[in-house]
Scaffold this motif. Structure first.
Motif, PDB file in Angstrom:
ATOM      1  N   GLY A  27       0.593  -0.702  -0.342  1.00  0.00           N
ATOM      2  CA  GLY A  27       0.289  -0.096  -0.554  1.00  0.00           C
ATOM      3  C   GLY A  27       0.545   1.293  -0.468  1.00  0.00           C
ATOM      4  N   PRO A  28       1.711   1.479   1.110  1.00  0.00           N
ATOM      5  CA  PRO A  28       2.490   2.761   1.114  1.00  0.00           C
ATOM      6  C   PRO A  28       3.582   2.784  -0.095  1.00  0.00           C
ATOM      7  CG  PRO A  28       2.632   1.802   3.514  1.00  0.00           C
ATOM      8  CD  PRO A  28       2.331   0.753   1.977  1.00  0.00           C
TER       9      PRO A  28
ATOM     10  N   ALA B  52      -2.645   4.117  14.258  1.00  0.00           N
ATOM     11  CA  ALA B  52      -2.001   5.920  13.380  1.00  0.00           C
ATOM     12  C   ALA B  52      -1.124   6.047  13.860  1.00  0.00           C
ATOM     13  CB  ALA B  52      -3.294   7.122  14.827  1.00  0.00           C
ATOM     14  N   ILE B  53      -0.087   5.315  13.971  1.00  0.00           N
ATOM     15  CA  ILE B  53       1.377   5.311  13.739  1.00  0.00           C
ATOM     16  C   ILE B  53       1.565   5.652  12.474  1.00  0.00           C
ATOM     17  CG2 ILE B  53       3.469   4.028  13.316  1.00  0.00           C
ATOM     18  CD1 ILE B  53       2.460   2.638  15.604  1.00  0.00           C
ATOM     19  N   ALA B  54       1.376   5.525  11.001  1.00  0.00           N
ATOM     20  CA  ALA B  54       1.246   5.087   9.396  1.00  0.00           C
ATOM     21  C   ALA B  54       0.626   6.255   9.076  1.00  0.00           C
ATOM     22  CB  ALA B  54       0.581   4.381   8.659  1.00  0.00           C
TER      23      ALA B  54
ATOM     24  N   LEU C  79       8.216   4.961   0.631  1.00  0.00           N
ATOM     25  CA  LEU C  79       9.090   4.006   0.704  1.00  0.00           C
ATOM     26  C   LEU C  79       9.787   2.991   2.591  1.00  0.00           C
ATOM     27  CD1 LEU C  79      11.230   4.567  -1.944  1.00  0.00           C
ATOM     28  CD2 LEU C  79       9.761   2.042  -2.130  1.00  0.00           C
ATOM     29  N   ILE C  80      10.065   4.414   2.855  1.00  0.00           N
ATOM     30  CA  ILE C  80      10.068   4.496   4.827  1.00  0.00           C
ATOM     31  C   ILE C  80       8.929   3.785   5.335  1.00  0.00           C
ATOM     32  CG2 ILE C  80      10.508   6.098   6.367  1.00  0.00           C
ATOM     33  CD1 ILE C  80      11.989   8.352   4.764  1.00  0.00           C
ATOM     34  N   LEU C  81       7.906   4.197   5.481  1.00  0.00           N
ATOM     35  CA  LEU C  81       6.694   3.279   6.162  1.00  0.00           C
ATOM     36  C   LEU C  81       6.381   1.790   5.384  1.00  0.00           C
ATOM     37  CD1 LEU C  81       3.986   6.383   5.473  1.00  0.00           C
ATOM     38  CD2 LEU C  81       5.472   5.674   7.510  1.00  0.00           C
ATOM     39  N   VAL C  82       7.191   1.887   4.509  1.00  0.00           N
ATOM     40  CA  VAL C  82       7.234   0.088   4.424  1.00  0.00           C
ATOM     41  C   VAL C  82       7.838  -0.893   4.802  1.00  0.00           C
ATOM     42  CG1 VAL C  82       8.901  -0.060   2.311  1.00  0.00           C
ATOM     43  CG2 VAL C  82       6.565  -1.438   2.405  1.00  0.00           C
ATOM     44  N   SER C  83       8.578  -0.453   5.767  1.00  0.00           N
ATOM     45  CA  SER C  83      10.241  -0.819   6.185  1.00  0.00           C
ATOM     46  C   SER C  83       8.985  -1.845   7.030  1.00  0.00           C
ATOM     47  CB  SER C  83      11.099   0.314   7.175  1.00  0.00           C
ATOM     48  OG  SER C  83      10.721   0.943   7.965  1.00  0.00           O
TER      49      SER C  83
END
Length: 470
Positions: free
Chosen positions: A163-164, A290-292, A312-316
């Motif tokens: 998704g991200p 709610a973090i994302a 790309l950062i959030l996908v980790s």
């Protein structure tokens, strides 16, 4: 009409048909993939939507929140209806609704129309959330549930992972409307697979009649409560919250007295593992969802990154969940799920502690480190906790059990967003989030992460209080 014993016998015969099992696993996992996929994509589009429609921070927060609210309102009733009318039918209905709303959402003339379509989409997601795991658990024998639930959860986190990335790329190059259009062909594929390969309805022919009054009380209680939390600073918010509090004992009293309740409160009283596992799920998702949303805004508004880079950062985080969820599910077949799930919630608390130290100067590697802790913690928690819930009830309660744990997940997500919107109201107010509000946004974000860390710490205690699974 077949007897309950023949119903159970027929269900068990289906369990040993490996081709049916594979089809059930694929379809259930694909359905579970769809809803978090669109949910995680839209977080990356929030700043662009706000810029186009001129929406303030609180109104933007309702785009993901109303979807979760509608899901939470209907999950328990949908789970009960699935037991009565057939889980396959309800699952298909959910796929159709999500596909249609995904097609219509890009044509929204205003943010309010978009929010309304997201609410309808939330009902569709309830049809999927309330049946996918129940179908899976109905088809597979008990000794294989941890493994297949782990695979199913992997599908959920694959949606969160892709998704991200896909949402960031689509938003960056094609605009926010493209993220909805991308969902339509996926819905068509799932619909065709269900129609072609799944012919069992997985319903109990002896299921009791539907409790319409109880369902209405439940939906009203959830809707008023969540709206009250998010709008607590206004008179209408206070009235809504008070009304929800009044409805709680009325709902409990009615459900305990009715012969065929939509939500059997007594299952919580007589089943300690079921009750505490669901409470643990509620706490965990309240502390993490709610973090994302917050980090998407932080990376784009404060750090000045484009949607693609932020994605790309959030996908980790979800990438870690994809890598370890199946393994965690298998682990919970050998080790008491409460220990695995509790360890996961403890790691979530560590990740939230790191995020609570964020400032405008925080480095990207620090954020990624926190997300890796959260991703591994989530993997350890989710499928073992679901395994504990589903293994604590008998086959006739699978629909309600799946709907209950999914409701706890959705309620937790809504509460997480409710806390965030409440803090936005205090620190930011009714203003668009831009670079000039960066300091206030960071203050709200840090307070949110501190609250979420406290919730996770308390959740570890609740999770460890469960008895061993039988």
């Amino acid at each position: 009409m077949e007897t309950p014993n023949r119903f159970v016998s027929r269900m068990q015969d289906t369990m040993y048909d490996r081709s049916v099992l594979r089809a059930v696993l694929i379809v259930s996992t694909m359905g579970s993939f769809l809803t978090p996929f669109i949910g995680s994509m839209i977080n990356l589009a929030i700043p662009q939507i706000g810029s186009e429609f001129g929406a303030d921070a609180i109104l933007l927060g309702w785009i993901p929140t109303v979807y979760l609210l509608a899901s939470a309102m209907f999950l328990i009733p949908i789970g009960k209806m699935a037991d009565i009318y057939g889980r396959r039918k309800i699952f298909i209905l959910g796929i159709i609704i999500i596909g249609l709303t995904a097609f219509l959402a890009p044509f929204s003339p205003s943010v309010m129309v978009l929010i309304a379509l997201r609410a309808i989409q939330g009902f569709g997601s309830a049809c999927i959330f309330g049946t996918a795991v129940a179908i899976l658990t109905s088809a597979y024998p008990k000794e294989e549930r941890g493994r297949v639930l782990g695979i199913n959860v992997t599908g959920v986190y694959a949606g969160l992972s892709l998704g991200p990335v896909i949402g960031g790329v689509l938003t960056h190059y094609l605009g926010w409307r493209s993220i909805f259009f991308a969902l339509v062909p996926l819905c068509i594929i799932v619909f065709v697979m269900v129609h072609r390969y799944l012919h069992e309805d997985w319903r109990d022919p002896k299921a009791p009649p539907f409790d319409l009054a109880g369902a209405g009380l439940y939906a009203g209680m959830i809707c008023l409560g969540i709206y009250g939390i998010t709008a607590i600073r206004s008179p209408t918010g206070i009235i809504a919250l008070i009304s929800a509090v009044i409805l709680v004992p009325i709902f409990i009293h009615y459900e305990r007295r009715t012969v065929y309740p939509v939500f059997d409160i007594r299952i919580f009283l007589r089943n300690r593992v079921f009750a505490l596992s669901n409470i643990a799920a509620l706490i965990n998702y309240s502390a993490t969802f709610a973090i994302a949303f917050l980090l998407s805004l932080y990376l784009q508004v404060v750090k000045g990154l484009d949607p693609q880079s932020a994605g790309l950062i959030l996908v980790s985080q979800p990438l870690m969940q994809v890598l370890f969820s199946s393994w965690a599910g298998r682990l919970s077949d050998r080790i008491d799920p409460k220990y695995v799930a509790s360890a996961g919630m403890g790691l979530n608390a560590v990740g939230l502690l790191i995020l609570a130290t964020i400032t405008a100067e925080t480095t990207i590697p620090t954020i990624i480190t926190a997300l890796l802790f959260l991703g591994f913690g989530f993997a350890l928690f989710s499928s073992p906790n679901t395994n504990a819930v589903m293994s604590s009830v008998h086959i006739g309660e699978y629909g309600v059990a799946a709907g209950t744990v999914a409701t706890m997940r959705q309620l937790g997500m809504v509460l997480s967003m409710g806390i965030t919107l409440f803090l936005f109201g205090i620190f930011i107010g009714s203003m668009e989030i831009g670079p000039e509000q960066a300091a206030d946004f960071i203050a709200a974000q840090r307070m949110a992460f501190l609250i979420y860390m406290g919730l996770c710490s308390f959740g570890v205690i609740i999770s460890l209080a469960r008895n061993r699974k039988e």
